[in-house]
Write an enzyme that holds these catalytic residues in place. Structure first.
Site, mmCIF file in Angstrom:
data_model
loop_
_atom_site.group_PDB
_atom_site.id
_atom_site.type_symbol
_atom_site.label_atom_id
_atom_site.label_comp_id
_atom_site.label_asym_id
_atom_site.label_seq_id
_atom_site.Cartn_x
_atom_site.Cartn_y
_atom_site.Cartn_z
ATOM 1 N N ASN A 169 -10.745 -22.188 -33.517
ATOM 2 C CA ASN A 169 -10.756 -23.136 -34.644
ATOM 3 C C ASN A 169 -9.385 -23.324 -35.285
ATOM 4 O OD1 ASN A 169 -13.491 -23.457 -34.274
ATOM 5 N ND2 ASN A 169 -14.002 -21.797 -35.687
ATOM 6 N N ARG A 170 -8.347 -23.142 -34.488
ATOM 7 C CA ARG A 170 -6.962 -23.285 -34.988
ATOM 8 C C ARG A 170 -6.626 -22.299 -36.108
ATOM 9 N NH1 ARG A 170 -6.835 -26.303 -31.220
ATOM 10 N NH2 ARG A 170 -6.520 -28.562 -31.087
ATOM 11 N N LEU A 171 -7.412 -21.220 -36.195
ATOM 12 C CA LEU A 171 -7.138 -20.216 -37.243
ATOM 13 C C LEU A 171 -6.240 -19.138 -36.635
ATOM 14 C CD1 LEU A 171 -10.682 -20.104 -38.877
ATOM 15 C CD2 LEU A 171 -8.663 -21.388 -39.609
#
Ligand code: FMN
Length: 200
Positions: A178-180
């Site tokens: 999640n692009r985290l």
């Protein structure tokens, strides 16, 4: 993908670099040591190209090139550089910012003499980044130097050698879902290295 937690990251960014680099070398990449090198002119116009990391010592990250190339010219104008490694299978990048210094002639010679004969001849034959009339001109120059150094050892060209990037910032970036992503940034001042976590 495994994250990069503070507790798993060495407090010394050079040691953390060694860890990730050792893991990258286990991948079946042709050049795990390939890095993008960004330079800039005195007025700040940037340019970037790939080079190979040929050594990491206590002071920095070393590579070799032609001192009269475009990059050499820009480095003479402006010693600030940035390096970037990206190891796609691990979703990892390392960004390095620092100042450049030249290696000594002895260090450059030690590396130059370890290169295959063809590469040493190539260093003489190629006025890197200058305009050639044709491919044939380059090949003719290779033949000339083959002849010139047929019997002798090939000396170090006076315009060829190494640079060291002495870093003041090193960021370890680990891709996550999640692009985290995880981003741990080390910066150096007179006291030593400080580490912070950045938003992805
Ligand atoms: C994977 C890879 C590794 C390279 N390694 C080097 C290197 O170690 N030294 C070098 O001078 N050029 C290397 N090159 C060529 C440079 O990218 C570049 O074409 C050359 O240095 C001229 O750049 P300049 O005109 O900006 O000086 C490499 C290219 C690639 C794709």
């Amino acid at each position: 993908m495994r994250g990069l937690h503070e507790k798993d990251c060495d407090p010394d960014p050079f040691k953390q670099f060694d860890r990730w680099f050792a893991e990258a070398k286990k991948l079946s990449l042709q050049y795990p040591e390939a890095m993008a090198l960004a330079t800039a002119t005195a007025s700040g116009a940037p340019s970037v190209r790939m080079v190979l990391l040929k050594g990491v010592d206590a002071n920095g990250f070393c590579f070799f090139t032609n001192y009269e190339s475009r990059k050499g010219d820009e480095l003479a104008q402006n010693p600030q550089v940035s390096l970037l490694f990206y190891w796609e299978p691990y979703e990892r990048q390392i960004r390095i910012e620092g100042r450049i210094e030249k290696l000594t002639e002895a260090e450059s010679y030690a590396y130059f003499s370890s290169r295959p004969r063809g590469s040493r001849i190539g260093a003489w034959a190629s006025a890197q980044s200058s305009v050639l009339k044709s491919r044939e001109e380059l090949e003719r120059r290779v033949q000339e130097y083959e002849k010139k150094f047929a019997k002798d050892d090939i000396p170090l060209p006076p315009y060829w050698g190494g640079y060291r990037c002495v870093p003041h910032a090193i960021e370890f970036w680990q891709g996550r879902v999640n692009r985290l992503h995880d981003r741990l940034l080390f910066t150096r001042d007179t006291e030593g290295w400080t580490r912070v976590r950045l938003s992805p």
